[in-house]
Design a protein around this motif. Structure first.
Motif, PDB file in Angstrom:
ATOM      1  N   ARG A 116      44.319  36.731  40.854  1.00 58.32           N
ATOM      2  CA  ARG A 116      43.898  37.282  42.143  1.00 58.32           C
ATOM      3  C   ARG A 116      42.385  37.117  42.335  1.00 58.32           C
ATOM      4  O   ARG A 116      41.592  37.490  41.487  1.00 58.32           O
ATOM      5  N   GLY A 117      42.007  36.536  43.476  1.00 57.00           N
ATOM      6  CA  GLY A 117      40.596  36.308  43.758  1.00 57.00           C
ATOM      7  C   GLY A 117      39.990  35.182  42.946  1.00 57.00           C
ATOM      8  O   GLY A 117      38.773  35.009  42.932  1.00 57.00           O
ATOM      9  N   GLY A 118      40.835  34.403  42.279  1.00 59.15           N
ATOM     10  CA  GLY A 118      40.319  33.310  41.442  1.00 59.15           C
ATOM     11  C   GLY A 118      39.750  33.782  40.123  1.00 59.15           C
ATOM     12  O   GLY A 118      39.106  33.016  39.410  1.00 59.15           O
ATOM     13  N   ILE A 119      39.991  35.058  39.787  1.00 54.96           N
ATOM     14  CA  ILE A 119      39.434  35.623  38.561  1.00 54.96           C
ATOM     15  C   ILE A 119      40.249  35.184  37.348  1.00 54.96           C
ATOM     16  O   ILE A 119      41.464  35.349  37.317  1.00 54.96           O
ATOM     17  N   THR A 120      39.575  34.627  36.374  1.00 57.91           N
ATOM     18  CA  THR A 120      40.212  34.248  35.110  1.00 57.91           C
ATOM     19  C   THR A 120      40.055  35.407  34.117  1.00 57.91           C
ATOM     20  O   THR A 120      39.270  36.333  34.350  1.00 57.91           O
ATOM     21  N   PRO A 121      40.762  35.359  32.996  1.00 58.25           N
ATOM     22  CA  PRO A 121      40.526  36.379  31.966  1.00 58.25           C
ATOM     23  C   PRO A 121      39.066  36.472  31.534  1.00 58.25           C
ATOM     24  O   PRO A 121      38.576  37.557  31.220  1.00 58.25           O
ATOM     25  N   LEU A 122      38.342  35.337  31.521  1.00 62.81           N
ATOM     26  CA  LEU A 122      36.920  35.376  31.163  1.00 62.81           C
ATOM     27  C   LEU A 122      36.125  36.167  32.194  1.00 62.81           C
ATOM     28  O   LEU A 122      35.247  36.971  31.839  1.00 62.81           O
ATOM     29  N   HIS A 123      36.395  35.940  33.489  1.00 62.54           N
ATOM     30  CA  HIS A 123      35.738  36.726  34.539  1.00 62.54           C
ATOM     31  C   HIS A 123      36.044  38.212  34.366  1.00 62.54           C
ATOM     32  O   HIS A 123      35.168  39.065  34.537  1.00 62.54           O
ATOM     33  N   PHE A 124      37.306  38.508  34.046  1.00 61.49           N
ATOM     34  CA  PHE A 124      37.722  39.906  33.923  1.00 61.49           C
ATOM     35  C   PHE A 124      36.924  40.615  32.826  1.00 61.49           C
ATOM     36  O   PHE A 124      36.431  41.734  33.015  1.00 61.49           O
ATOM     37  N   VAL A 125      36.789  39.971  31.668  1.00 61.28           N
ATOM     38  CA  VAL A 125      36.050  40.579  30.564  1.00 61.28           C
ATOM     39  C   VAL A 125      34.565  40.691  30.915  1.00 61.28           C
ATOM     40  O   VAL A 125      33.897  41.666  30.554  1.00 61.28           O
ATOM     41  N   ALA A 126      34.035  39.682  31.641  1.00 62.04           N
ATOM     42  CA  ALA A 126      32.618  39.695  32.010  1.00 62.04           C
ATOM     43  C   ALA A 126      32.286  40.849  32.951  1.00 62.04           C
ATOM     44  O   ALA A 126      31.172  41.386  32.918  1.00 62.04           O
ATOM     45  N   GLN A 127      33.225  41.229  33.828  1.00 60.97           N
ATOM     46  CA  GLN A 127      32.942  42.277  34.804  1.00 60.97           C
ATOM     47  C   GLN A 127      33.200  43.683  34.259  1.00 60.97           C
ATOM     48  O   GLN A 127      32.759  44.671  34.830  1.00 60.97           O
TER      49      GLN A 127
END
Length: 461
Positions: A116-127
């Motif tokens: 969702r929103g183009g978020i990858t698992p890496l983005h998720f952990v970063a945020q």
């Protein structure tokens, strides 16, 4: 009608048993259900955005069933549910990090699945940043594992064109940013810090607008400070407009900005309007060869270089094994016999026995072939510069070694004329084969660095 209703109830019963099997992490029951109905997993996951059994198992932390499902139906690992999340996304949301690591082990590229929103698992952990120090340390450890296991994940963008570094800075996640910065320096991809989001903001723009002095201090030596966003503002202008900005940091900002103003910039359009540089033409010409052709040239050139280098070490006639400084008293010193091999000529141990015109011919021809093979290796490596810079340097060392071997082996009486010819070949070959392309590459690299383009990552094919 009754038969249809009975089948429907039977299917619903199996689905209920499947949920119980997931809840109890029972792999045996899972397989019993598949034996009863081989199409079970496909049937309940036939929708375009299904909430598959793997999604349920991942969210619940049922690792045995989750891994069995990932093996039986690998396609489930990449599917998005109606909310737009993959099984790995759900495992992260529910802090089931053992499931995340297990899925990552089966397929590292799952780290790049865009939800969702183009978020990858890496983005998720970063945020994500938690107050508990131990839990936050676990997240940072997982972030580091993501980067090591799937290096290219750092290049993925959200639907706002944000990298994971953008996301970390926006969420004031200093620990994650520091991990990203060290990683980018380690893999030499610091240029990612200059990529822009949908508003044209780089990571530095975001740090300036969010008034994050620690991140700004880390960024200023490594990014392009005078880049403007789509509101035509630099990070310095954004920071100065922030009433809570640190004055000392603003001075450092301005100093860094002034230091970079002496570097001339050109725009991408201006660059493309120019005629291709010599290096571009040479690189394009060499890149037209197929991969198999380049590999063939490289193999043949390497074999020729080895053969000619070995020939220089073992010339025809070999080497003198002893020293003899004086010719026989009853005869004039014989320089060579009919075979071109010196007989009773003053010599030193380690000098070539071969002398006269045949020594000149052997040295020149062998050296010529050797240097042509070296040049062929250099030219084949041109399209991959700067990654093949090590190849260039190794060839230089090999050429110097070849030169030294001959310099020590050529007899004193003939070393001056042979050395002159040989050194001529050596330095001409060096200039043509190495210094030429290398100097063109240096000029081209400097030109590329000065280009002010959009700062967006665009996929290339």
């Amino acid at each position: 009608m009754g038969k249809s209703l009975a089948k429907k109830e039977e299917k619903e019963a199996r689905e209920s048993r499947l949920h119980l099997a997931i809840e109890h992490d029972d792999v045996d029951e899972l397989h019993n259900l598949i034996v009863e109905e081989p199409e079970l997993l496909d049937r309940i996951s036939k929708h375009p955005f299904p909430n598959t059994p793997l999604h349920i198992a991942a969210a619940a932390g049922k690792i045995d069933v989750a891994m069995e499902l990932a093996i039986l139906k690998p396609s489930f690992t990449r599917k998005l549910n109606p909310e737009g999340y993959s099984p790995m996304h759900l495992a992260l949301q529910h802090e089931q990090y053992h499931i995340v690591r297990a899925l990552m082990t089966t397929n590292p590229r799952l780290i790049r699945v865009r939800g969702r929103g183009g978020i990858t698992p890496l983005h998720f952990v970063a945020q994500r940043k938690v107050d508990d120090e131990k839990e936050n340390e676990k997240l940072m450890e997982l972030l580091a594992e993501f980067l090591v296991v799937c290096k290219s994940s750092i290049e993925d963008l959200t639907n706002q064109y944000e990298t994971a570094v953008h996301v970390a800075v926006k969420n004031h996640n200093l620990e994650a940013f520091e991990v990203f910065l060290i990683w980018l320096r380690r893999v030499r991809e610091v240029e990612i810090l200059n990529w822009k989001d949908k508003d044209g903001n780089t990571v530095l723009h975001i740090a300036a607008s969010e008034n994050q002095p620690k991140i700004i201090k880390l960024l200023t030596p490594r990014v392009d400070i005078d880049v403007r966003n789509f509101q035509n503002k630099t990070a310095l202008e954004i920071f100065q407009g922030n009433s809570s900005g640190d004055e000392d940091l603003a001075k450092r900002f301005r100093r860094s900005w002034l230091e970079r103003q002496h570097v001339p910039k050109i725009f991408l359009l201006e660059f493309l309007r120019k005629e291709p540089t010599c290096f571009e033409q040479l690189k394009t010409f060499m890149a037209l060869q197929t991969q198999s052709a380049r590999e063939t040239i490289l193999i043949v050139a390497t074999l020729v270089a080895i053969a000619t280098y070995q020939a220089a070490l073992t010339p025809p006639g070999g080497y003198w094994q002893d020293n003899s400084l004086n010719a026989p008293a009853n005869s004039v010193a014989v320089t060579a016999n009919s075979s071109g091999i010196a007989v009773e000529k003053p010599h030193q141990a380690g000098n070539m026995i071969l002398a006269g015109s045949r020594l000149y011919m052997f040295t020149v021809l062998n050296s010529l072939v050797f240097f042509i093979s070296i040049i062929a290796i250099w030219i084949t490596s041109i399209p991959q510069l700067p990654h093949t810079l090590t190849v260039y340097l190794l060839m230089i060392f090999l050429s110097n070694s070849y030169l030294c071997n001959l310099a020590f082996a050529i007899p004193k009486s003939t070393e001056v004329p042979v050395s002159i010819v040989f050194l001529g070949f050596y330095f001409i070959s060096l200039a043509v084969g190495f210094l030429g392309p290398f100097s063109l590459w240096i000029h081209y690299s400097g030109l590329i660095v000065r280009i002010k383009s959009t700062g967006r990552r665009v996929a290339t094919s």
